[in-house]
Enzyme design. Structure first.
Site, PDB file in Angstrom:
ATOM      1  N   TYR A 160       3.128  11.379 -16.195  1.00 16.24           N
ATOM      2  CA  TYR A 160       3.680  10.964 -14.900  1.00 16.24           C
ATOM      3  C   TYR A 160       4.471   9.661 -15.050  1.00 16.24           C
ATOM      4  O   TYR A 160       5.646   9.577 -14.666  1.00 16.24           O
ATOM      5  CB  TYR A 160       2.532  10.789 -13.884  1.00 16.24           C
ATOM      6  CG  TYR A 160       2.946  10.059 -12.619  1.00 16.24           C
ATOM      7  CD1 TYR A 160       3.902  10.591 -11.761  1.00 16.24           C
ATOM      8  CD2 TYR A 160       2.377   8.827 -12.287  1.00 16.24           C
ATOM      9  CE1 TYR A 160       4.288   9.911 -10.610  1.00 16.24           C
ATOM     10  CE2 TYR A 160       2.747   8.149 -11.138  1.00 16.24           C
ATOM     11  CZ  TYR A 160       3.714   8.690 -10.304  1.00 16.24           C
ATOM     12  OH  TYR A 160       4.090   8.021  -9.172  1.00 16.24           O
ATOM     13  N   THR A 183       6.935   3.363  -9.791  1.00 16.94           N
ATOM     14  CA  THR A 183       5.477   3.234  -9.734  1.00 16.94           C
ATOM     15  C   THR A 183       4.950   2.196 -10.716  1.00 16.94           C
ATOM     16  O   THR A 183       5.559   1.970 -11.777  1.00 16.94           O
ATOM     17  CB  THR A 183       4.835   4.604 -10.062  1.00 16.94           C
ATOM     18  OG1 THR A 183       3.444   4.419 -10.319  1.00 16.94           O
ATOM     19  CG2 THR A 183       5.434   5.249 -11.298  1.00 16.94           C
TER      20      THR A 183
END
Ligand code: NAD
Length: 310
Positions: free
Chosen positions: A147, A125
């Site tokens: 995250y 990501t």
């Protein structure tokens, strides 16, 4: 080829499986329906896949279930299963570290001695870069959310297996993917749902955050291209036109023919200020370029969300 896709019931995973099957591959899809968002969405994502003769669905949790039998004879793995989204990662750290780190390590261990595996793709990501994620793959990785930290830890585990055991690794870093089946926790899904239900939206921060969004079809095509790229590389996957949140709100108002009611809140911890991928590396290696612009992409997502129960 004999392929395995983890997170096959999710937004990106389900589209990827459909494309792989259309290309004639045999696909094993794994998902455990983690309750990060309602299972009904994921069951709907799977519907078309389950009818396909070359698709086999296995409901299994990468954190706990035996994985060796599932990777036997597999030639390529797309590892997309994860707890996504940054907001909940502050409050459910256990979920994030187990799904993003422990699960990745278990999968890597399961394939360590594989004789058939030719490629292992890890779906990472832009959040690994941190607050300012604009540039190419050499940007420093300074994640600002649990995250992002757990996804970067997953990348490092993959690299450790590549260095020590010859894992044929490719890393892709996705930048804000949108389009039909977008997760219901993601901003554009929430904006469109609010317009359809005539509900207010909450805008966090000043609305001038910039995003280089990736339309789902471009994301899938880029992922397939990256899989064919040189082993060991990391590729950014992003769209062409950077837009601010205000730009997107105005575009959606034009599509819907009605105005948003907007509640304002401060920026959330871990929010990214700018994300815009330089995807030149994937273009140079594989000739890939994004095709779907933001106006067309938002219109397609709007059409899909109109078909969902309100
Ligand atoms: P998603 O939540 O729709 O899909 C992920 C799937 O993985 C879910 O169906 C979930 O049930 C499954 N899963 C999670 N933990 C599991 C486990 N332990 N065992 C088995 N299955 C498990 O998310 P998505 O948006 O499709 O994202 C897919 C991947 O892409 C993720 O790795 C995410 O970090 C990454 N990513 C997505 C975006 C985006 O904009 N959607 C951006 C950057 C990175």
């Amino acid at each position: 080829m004999n392929l395995l896709v983890t997170g096959c019931a999710g937004f990106i995973g389900s589209h990827l499986c459909e494309t792989l099957l259309r290309a004639g591959h045999t696909v094993v899809g794994i998902d455990s329906f983690v309750p990060y968002y309602p299972e009904t969405y994921k069951r709907a994502n799977l519907r078309g896949l389950l009818e396909h003769p070359q698709f086999r669905f296995v409901q299994a949790d990468l954190r706990t279930d035996p994985l060796e039998p599932l990777v036997r004879d597999i030639e390529g793995i797309y590892h997309l299963a994860a707890m996504p989204g940054l907001v909940k990662s502050w409050t459910d750290f256990d979920g994030y570290w187990t799904c993003n780190v422990l699960a990745t390590q278990r999968l890597l261990e399961a394939v360590r001695t594989s004789k058939t595996l030719k490629r292992f793709l890890y779906g990472s990501t832009s959040s690994v870069y941190g607050k300012y994620a604009s540039g190419d793959e050499t940007l420093p990785t300074r994640p600002v959310s649990p995250y992002g930290v757990t996804k970067l830890a997953g990348e490092h585990l993959c690299r450790a297996h590549a260095e020590n055991f010859g894992l044929p690794l490719i890393v892709v870093r996705f930048f804000s993917v949108y389009g039909p089946r977008q997760r219901p926790d993601m901003a554009y899904h929430k904006f469109i749902r609010a317009l359809l239900r005539d509900e207010p939206i909450t805008l966090c921060g000043d609305g001038h955050q910039m995003r280089g969004n990736t339309y789902i079809d471009d994301c899938v095509e880029a992922t397939l291209q990256a899989m064919e790229g040189p082993i060991g590389e990391t590729f950014n996957i992003g769209g062409a036109d950077p837009v601010s949140v205000w730009d997107v709100l105005h575009k959606l108002e034009a599509i819907a023919g009605r105005k948003f009611r907007i509640l304002r809140e401060p920026e959330r911890p871990g929010d990214q200020r700018q994300t815009f991928a330089d995807t030149g590396k994937l273009t140079r290696h594989r000739g890939w370029k994004p095709k779907v612009g933001i106006d067309e992409g938002l219109a397609r997502q709007w059409e899909w969300q109109k078909t969902l129960p309100l």
